[in-house]
Scaffold this motif. Sequence first.
Motif, PDB file in Angstrom:
ATOM      1  N   LEU A 119       0.674  -1.132   0.082  1.00  0.00           N
ATOM      2  CA  LEU A 119      -0.074  -0.052   0.018  1.00  0.00           C
ATOM      3  C   LEU A 119       1.039   1.294  -0.053  1.00  0.00           C
ATOM      4  O   LEU A 119       1.877   1.307   0.649  1.00  0.00           O
ATOM      5  CB  LEU A 119      -0.711  -0.138   1.424  1.00  0.00           C
ATOM      6  N   THR A 120       0.419   2.441  -0.764  1.00  0.00           N
ATOM      7  CA  THR A 120       1.184   3.464  -0.748  1.00  0.00           C
ATOM      8  C   THR A 120       1.594   4.017   0.698  1.00  0.00           C
ATOM      9  O   THR A 120       2.432   4.580   1.110  1.00  0.00           O
ATOM     10  CB  THR A 120       0.601   4.641  -1.669  1.00  0.00           C
ATOM     11  N   ASN A 164      -2.527   5.425  -7.399  1.00  0.00           N
ATOM     12  CA  ASN A 164      -3.266   4.229  -7.080  1.00  0.00           C
ATOM     13  C   ASN A 164      -2.821   3.498  -5.916  1.00  0.00           C
ATOM     14  O   ASN A 164      -1.642   3.615  -5.625  1.00  0.00           O
ATOM     15  CB  ASN A 164      -3.160   3.394  -8.355  1.00  0.00           C
ATOM     16  N   ALA A 165      -3.714   2.849  -5.078  1.00  0.00           N
ATOM     17  CA  ALA A 165      -3.509   2.505  -3.683  1.00  0.00           C
ATOM     18  C   ALA A 165      -2.191   1.362  -3.553  1.00  0.00           C
ATOM     19  O   ALA A 165      -1.483   1.458  -2.763  1.00  0.00           O
ATOM     20  CB  ALA A 165      -4.717   2.437  -3.055  1.00  0.00           C
ATOM     21  N   SER A 185      -7.581   5.373  -4.863  1.00  0.00           N
ATOM     22  CA  SER A 185      -6.357   5.707  -4.185  1.00  0.00           C
ATOM     23  C   SER A 185      -6.540   5.787  -2.796  1.00  0.00           C
ATOM     24  O   SER A 185      -7.613   6.028  -2.324  1.00  0.00           O
ATOM     25  CB  SER A 185      -6.368   7.355  -4.787  1.00  0.00           C
ATOM     26  N   CYS A 186      -5.426   5.662  -2.096  1.00  0.00           N
ATOM     27  CA  CYS A 186      -5.244   5.576  -0.642  1.00  0.00           C
ATOM     28  C   CYS A 186      -4.901   7.128  -0.690  1.00  0.00           C
ATOM     29  O   CYS A 186      -3.561   7.618  -0.663  1.00  0.00           O
ATOM     30  CB  CYS A 186      -4.263   4.643  -0.240  1.00  0.00           C
ATOM     31  N   ILE A 187      -5.722   7.884   0.418  1.00  0.00           N
ATOM     32  CA  ILE A 187      -5.489   9.293   0.486  1.00  0.00           C
ATOM     33  C   ILE A 187      -4.175   9.841   1.312  1.00  0.00           C
ATOM     34  O   ILE A 187      -3.421  10.490   0.930  1.00  0.00           O
ATOM     35  CB  ILE A 187      -6.638  10.337   0.647  1.00  0.00           C
ATOM     36  N   THR A 188      -4.134   9.047   2.307  1.00  0.00           N
ATOM     37  CA  THR A 188      -2.928   9.024   3.271  1.00  0.00           C
ATOM     38  C   THR A 188      -1.623   8.762   2.528  1.00  0.00           C
ATOM     39  O   THR A 188      -0.597   9.731   2.807  1.00  0.00           O
ATOM     40  CB  THR A 188      -2.995   8.191   4.393  1.00  0.00           C
ATOM     41  N   TYR A 247      -9.286   0.879   1.550  1.00  0.00           N
ATOM     42  CA  TYR A 247      -8.673   1.495   2.652  1.00  0.00           C
ATOM     43  C   TYR A 247      -9.189   2.217   3.461  1.00  0.00           C
ATOM     44  O   TYR A 247      -9.780   3.298   3.010  1.00  0.00           O
ATOM     45  CB  TYR A 247      -7.216   2.215   2.468  1.00  0.00           C
ATOM     46  N   MET A 248      -9.547   1.883   4.934  1.00  0.00           N
ATOM     47  CA  MET A 248     -10.424   2.563   5.678  1.00  0.00           C
ATOM     48  C   MET A 248     -11.761   2.938   4.944  1.00  0.00           C
ATOM     49  O   MET A 248     -12.154   4.128   4.811  1.00  0.00           O
ATOM     50  CB  MET A 248      -9.602   3.855   6.151  1.00  0.00           C
TER      51      MET A 248
END
Length: 382
Positions: free
Chosen positions: A231-232, A276-277, A290-293, A352-353
Amino acid sequence: MQYLIQATKEKFTTPRQSVHPIEDHLQAAADWLLYAQSATPDDGIAHSYDIREKKWLASYPETTGYAIPTLYDYAKYYNLPQYAEAATRMAVWESEIQLADGGVRAGMIDAEIVAPTIFNTGQVLFGWAKAWLETGDERFKTSLIKGSDWLVAAQDKDGAWRRFSSPFTSSKLNSYNTRSAFGLVRAYQAIGKTEYLDAAIANVDWTLSRAQTNDWLPDNCLSENFDLTALTHTIAYSIRGILEVGVAAERSDFIEKAHKMAKHVALCQREDGALNAYYSPDWKTTVAWSCITGNSQMAINWFRLAQLTGDKELILHAKKANRFNMSIQNLSSDDLRIRGAIKGSHPIGGGYMTYRYPNWATKFFMDGLMLEQLFEKIENVG
């Protein structure tokens, strides 16, 4: 049903909003963190707000710990002492709930299992170190030393942390624990005990000894597929840890490796600024959301590397990531539970979350924006 409407809209349209001055986005984010703190019965920050369940989750020691420096910095940059006061209350709470052995518990404060874990302890070191430097309160120094000593004692001779993994994740050997090594660097800088820096260096040396020839790190994800993807969020954790330990130890090889990893991620950045995550070991994306964190964390990494290496190309990547995240932050809602917050995934139904606004997404968002402002001031002076 509102959460389904939002998820559907985000999946099939591009519901991005106007980008405002950075100060507006920062204020909304900082206000949300304090609102998330007030939503709990203690002085920790709520883990997240769940729009599907319409409820706040309990305070989360790990991420409350590293939100503390963010709020102190925001208070200082904008001369807003109420945010520093909130950060101090968080640090007091962290000291009050620290386990007797010095470790920090896994999971949320209401978790049935109470067990110390490496990563969470490493993250709360950031908060105690900053609180000690800001206030001079001896309780924070005591907690910082206890937590750091516990981490050093738990480390194996080769630099790895194999014991005290979180009971709430399936990954047990973690490359992203370089972020815990970074926490030890902050303890070293605050206290001056060289054994903390030595332990941090040992962990990064061990981590990089396992890197593939294309700079990919194994065991670098939260999920059960951690051998196949990362994960990013955790990729960025590992990069930042390697980088900052390298800076503190004056290890150019660490900085160079972090630079190479960050360049791999930069090549994956979408035109809209998001990442992209998930990525596979050949640095190819495996999902569309996308993983915003992770976006914010990589913006931080790119800015730091631009400062340290002179690679100005990374500045553009960092600003694009910040602008994407700014464009999906809700600044106009009447609902204080989401106004100013940053969600886990975009679309919000991503993996994610899912359907949540986690506090650390907002924390890293603020760090990325404040670092951009600081970077621009340095550039203007230059």
